[in-house]
Write an enzyme that holds these catalytic residues in place. Structure first.
Site, PDB file in Angstrom:
ATOM      1  N   LYS A 160      15.490  33.696  -3.631  1.00  0.00           N
ATOM      2  CA  LYS A 160      15.290  33.963  -2.197  1.00  0.00           C
ATOM      3  C   LYS A 160      16.065  32.987  -1.317  1.00  0.00           C
ATOM      4  CE  LYS A 160      11.040  33.640  -0.992  1.00  0.00           C
ATOM      5  NZ  LYS A 160      10.993  32.242  -0.480  1.00  0.00           N
TER       6      LYS A 160
ATOM      7  N   THR B 275      18.588  31.075  -2.207  1.00  0.00           N
ATOM      8  CA  THR B 275      20.013  31.291  -2.478  1.00  0.00           C
ATOM      9  C   THR B 275      20.536  32.479  -1.679  1.00  0.00           C
ATOM     10  OG1 THR B 275      19.718  30.384  -4.708  1.00  0.00           O
ATOM     11  CG2 THR B 275      21.691  31.722  -4.324  1.00  0.00           C
TER      12      THR B 275
ATOM     13  N   ARG C 244      13.171  25.675   4.875  1.00  0.00           N
ATOM     14  CA  ARG C 244      12.144  24.651   4.678  1.00  0.00           C
ATOM     15  C   ARG C 244      12.733  23.447   3.941  1.00  0.00           C
ATOM     16  NH1 ARG C 244       7.922  27.568   1.213  1.00  0.00           N
ATOM     17  NH2 ARG C 244       9.804  28.568   0.453  1.00  0.00           N
TER      18      ARG C 244
ATOM     19  N   LYS D 247       9.625  23.176 -10.939  1.00  0.00           N
ATOM     20  CA  LYS D 247      10.360  24.188 -10.182  1.00  0.00           C
ATOM     21  C   LYS D 247      11.767  23.741  -9.792  1.00  0.00           C
ATOM     22  CE  LYS D 247       9.554  27.290  -6.227  1.00  0.00           C
ATOM     23  NZ  LYS D 247      10.628  26.943  -5.298  1.00  0.00           N
TER      24      LYS D 247
ATOM     25  N   ALA E 214       3.008  27.129   0.658  1.00  0.00           N
ATOM     26  CA  ALA E 214       2.894  28.566   0.943  1.00  0.00           C
ATOM     27  C   ALA E 214       1.629  29.182   0.354  1.00  0.00           C
ATOM     28  CB  ALA E 214       4.123  29.303   0.419  1.00  0.00           C
TER      29      ALA E 214
ATOM     30  N   PHE F 201       7.360  32.255  -1.244  1.00  0.00           N
ATOM     31  CA  PHE F 201       6.865  33.189  -2.256  1.00  0.00           C
ATOM     32  C   PHE F 201       7.161  34.643  -1.884  1.00  0.00           C
ATOM     33  CE2 PHE F 201       3.685  29.614  -3.186  1.00  0.00           C
ATOM     34  CZ  PHE F 201       4.476  29.093  -4.186  1.00  0.00           C
TER      35      PHE F 201
ATOM     36  N   PHE G 153      22.602  40.022 -11.685  1.00  0.00           N
ATOM     37  CA  PHE G 153      22.972  39.190 -12.832  1.00  0.00           C
ATOM     38  C   PHE G 153      24.002  39.960 -13.668  1.00  0.00           C
ATOM     39  CE2 PHE G 153      19.282  37.060 -11.449  1.00  0.00           C
ATOM     40  CZ  PHE G 153      19.201  35.820 -12.067  1.00  0.00           C
TER      41      PHE G 153
ATOM     42  N   TRP H 195      25.203  33.765  -5.619  1.00  0.00           N
ATOM     43  CA  TRP H 195      25.110  32.622  -6.528  1.00  0.00           C
ATOM     44  C   TRP H 195      26.483  32.322  -7.137  1.00  0.00           C
ATOM     45  CZ3 TRP H 195      26.033  31.431 -11.622  1.00  0.00           C
ATOM     46  CH2 TRP H 195      25.463  30.236 -12.103  1.00  0.00           C
TER      47      TRP H 195
END
Length: 557
Positions: free
Chosen positions: A71, A73, A94, A105, A273, A301, A382, A410
């Site tokens: 998200k 990215t 954020r 994470k 969140a 999230f 991907f 990405w």
């Protein structure tokens, strides 16, 4: 051989922050530099600028899985894509917490060729905002315990103290502590505990405050505990709000950095969140809209948590209306929602994808039919995704009247976000619909929670445990029942059971506890087993982080 995120970030030559400020149209008089590549922006820019506000675009996502969705990215790549097609754009994100950075994470500065930099600084101490929030939080805790020790003229019941100390680190050892031991001179013995800094209500307050005056008023309303006759005690009662605001005088100012492609980025605030509203600060979002023709922001999230709170809490308080919403998904994550194992995600599996797609479709339907906002699905592609899998997603979304764009930010940076950028511009230029909330403030707390559960989660209703029913009565008696509701639940499911993947049906959500966040201005409904102080995993990310004699950091991701 793929480069790691930190290797990519360190390979790009950053522009001086004064150059980024100039790109964003920020007069040097508003800029407070923190070295060559970071700066804070004075809030007076907002009052003194006569520029028309730009379009606000929210980036949200499907229900997260261990497969990853990308998200942040995508948010950064979309901003760079808009810049590529000649748009004046500012991204608002954020700030990362040190807990996830050293935990499991990792950081939160994007990934691959869609990152904000300097990523090491952003992921570590940055400009000290979180330290200031922790100091203000702990000052209030110290003044509270000192008041009790010095005679307790406010008649505070030590068994009913709700304010905890905090530290910006995952540390399960601090969840429950007993303090004030060692004799009378060392305080009053009581059971206590720590939260992670991002879970402090002061973080939520900072992110919703619009000025120093508003900040002080919100801080004074913070409830720290209750008297023996069950009346709330506030930071204002303890005369703490002025000193707390003084600690936060710089932290309230948005931080200016840049993407790898030199797009201006405001990185500011980061409430948890799960238990707070999970969005960056109102000041950063409004400043991004004031500076750019397009302001791109994200919420934590999946859309059931982040977008719901962004729309029902942040937009309501700040008077914001998004012009478009981007819902990020990956084929891999949707296959996990359909029952595929993480080890099998590289293989084509249309059956699992078909079973998992309802998760995406429920989020899309919520944005379109509950909030009545235009949206687009961004599939973070991907190399292992097959054309048949992509076509299945496109066709399912088309049936709901929502387009799908493929994103390769990405790997390709802004070039990989051009298709998505063009669709976002198209949505923003369309005649806007009638943005609505999922509930009205005049409803009871019970009805607000039920509206979220039924409309957004797809559940059948709500079960209130005995303690929550008692708290509902207290909330009403104290006059807080007209506040928005902030749901605290697992991010891994629409339900309050993390094991229920996809788009579960025929479930009820159990509310076990309700908390009044009077400073932030919402009532928190706790479901499941939400932790406000996470723990480290068996192999923490911190074990891989190092620094060489030249000060170059490695292992961050």
């Amino acid at each position: 051989m793929y480069k790691s995120d930190i290797e990519i970030a360190q390979s790009v030559e950053m522009k001086k922050i004064t150059e980024i400020a100039d790109t964003a149209g920020i007069d040097p008089k508003y800029l407070e530099q923190y070295g060559n590549y970071k700066a804070k922006i004075d809030l007076s820019l907002m009052k003194e600028s006569d520029k028309k506000d730009g379009k606000l675009v929210l980036v949200t996502a499907i229900t997260p899985t261990p497969a990853g969705e990308g998200k942040t990215t995508t948010t950064i790549g979309l901003a760079d894509g808009l810049k590529k097609i000649g748009k004046n754009v500012v991204v608002a994100l954020r700030e990362p917490s040190l807990g996830p950075v050293f935990g499991i994470k990792g950081g939160a500065a994007g990934g691959g060729y869609a990152q904000v930099v300097p990523m090491e600084d952003i992921n570590l101490h940055f400009t000290g905002d979180f330290h200031a929030i922790g100091a203000a939080n702990n000052l209030l805790a110290a003044m509270l315990d000192n008041h009790i020790y010095q005679g307790n003229s406010l008649n505070i019941d030590p068994r009913r103290i709700t304010w905890k100390r905090c530290v910006d680190m995952n540390d399960r050892q601090l969840r429950f502590v007993t303090d004030g031991l060692g004799g009378r001179v060392n305080g009053v013995p009581r059971e206590d505990g720590y939260d992670i800094t991002v879970a402090s209500e002061i973080m939520a307050v900072l992110c919703l405050a619009t000025s120093i005056t508003d900040l002080k008023e919100r801080l004074s309303r913070l409830i720290v505990g209750y008297t023996y006759d069950e009346k709330p005690v506030t930071a204002g009662d303890l005369k703490a709000s002025g000193a707390m605001a003084a600690l936060l005088k710089d932290a309230i100012k948005p931080n200016l950095v840049q993407t790898l492609e030199g797009t201006p980025a405001l990185v500011h605030g980061g409430p948890f969140a799960n238990i707070a509203h999970g969005c960056n600060s109102v000041t950063a979002t409004k400043m991004a809209m004031k500076l750019g023709d397009f302001a791109i922001t994200e919420a934590g999230f999946g859309a059931d948590l982040g977008a719901e709170k962004f729309l029902d809490i942040k937009c309501r308080y700040a008077g914001l209306t998004p012009s478009a919403v981007v819902i990020v998904a990956t084929v891999r994550a949707l296959k996990m929602h359909g029952g595929a194992l993480k080890t099998e995600l590289s293989e084509e599996n249309l059956e699992a994808l078909e079973k998992g797609i309802p998760n995406l479709l429920r989020h899309v339907s919520n944005i379109k039919n509950v909030y009545k906002l235009p949206s687009v699905v961004a599939v973070n592609r991907f190399p292992t995704d097959t054309d048949a899998e992509i076509d299945l997603i496109i066709n399912k979304c088309k049936a709901l009247g929502v387009n799908v764009c493929l994103s390769t930010v990405w790997a390709d940076g802004g070039n990989g976000g051009i298709e998505l950028a063009e669709e976002v511009v198209r949505l923003c230029e369309k005649e806007q619909g009638n943005f609505t909330y999922s509930y009205e403030l005049d409803d009871s707390i019970e009805n607000k929670i039920e509206a979220i559960v039924k409309k957004i989660y797809g559940g059948d209703g709500v079960i209130f445990e005995a303690l929550a029913l008692k708290q509902l009565a207290q909330i009403k008696a104290l006059g807080f029942d007209k506040l928005p509701v902030c749901m605290a639940k697992t991010q891994y499911s629409f339900s309050d059971d993390a094991a229920k993947l996809g788009a579960p049906e025929n479930f009820k959500v159990t509310v076990r506890n309700l908390r009044i966040s009077a400073g932030a201005g919402f009532v928190v409904a706790l479901t499941g087993s939400i932790m406000t102080m996470p723990g480290l995993p068996k192999v923490p990310a911190a074990e891989r982080i190092d620094i060489d004699e030249n000060g170059v950091i490695s292992g961050l991701f």
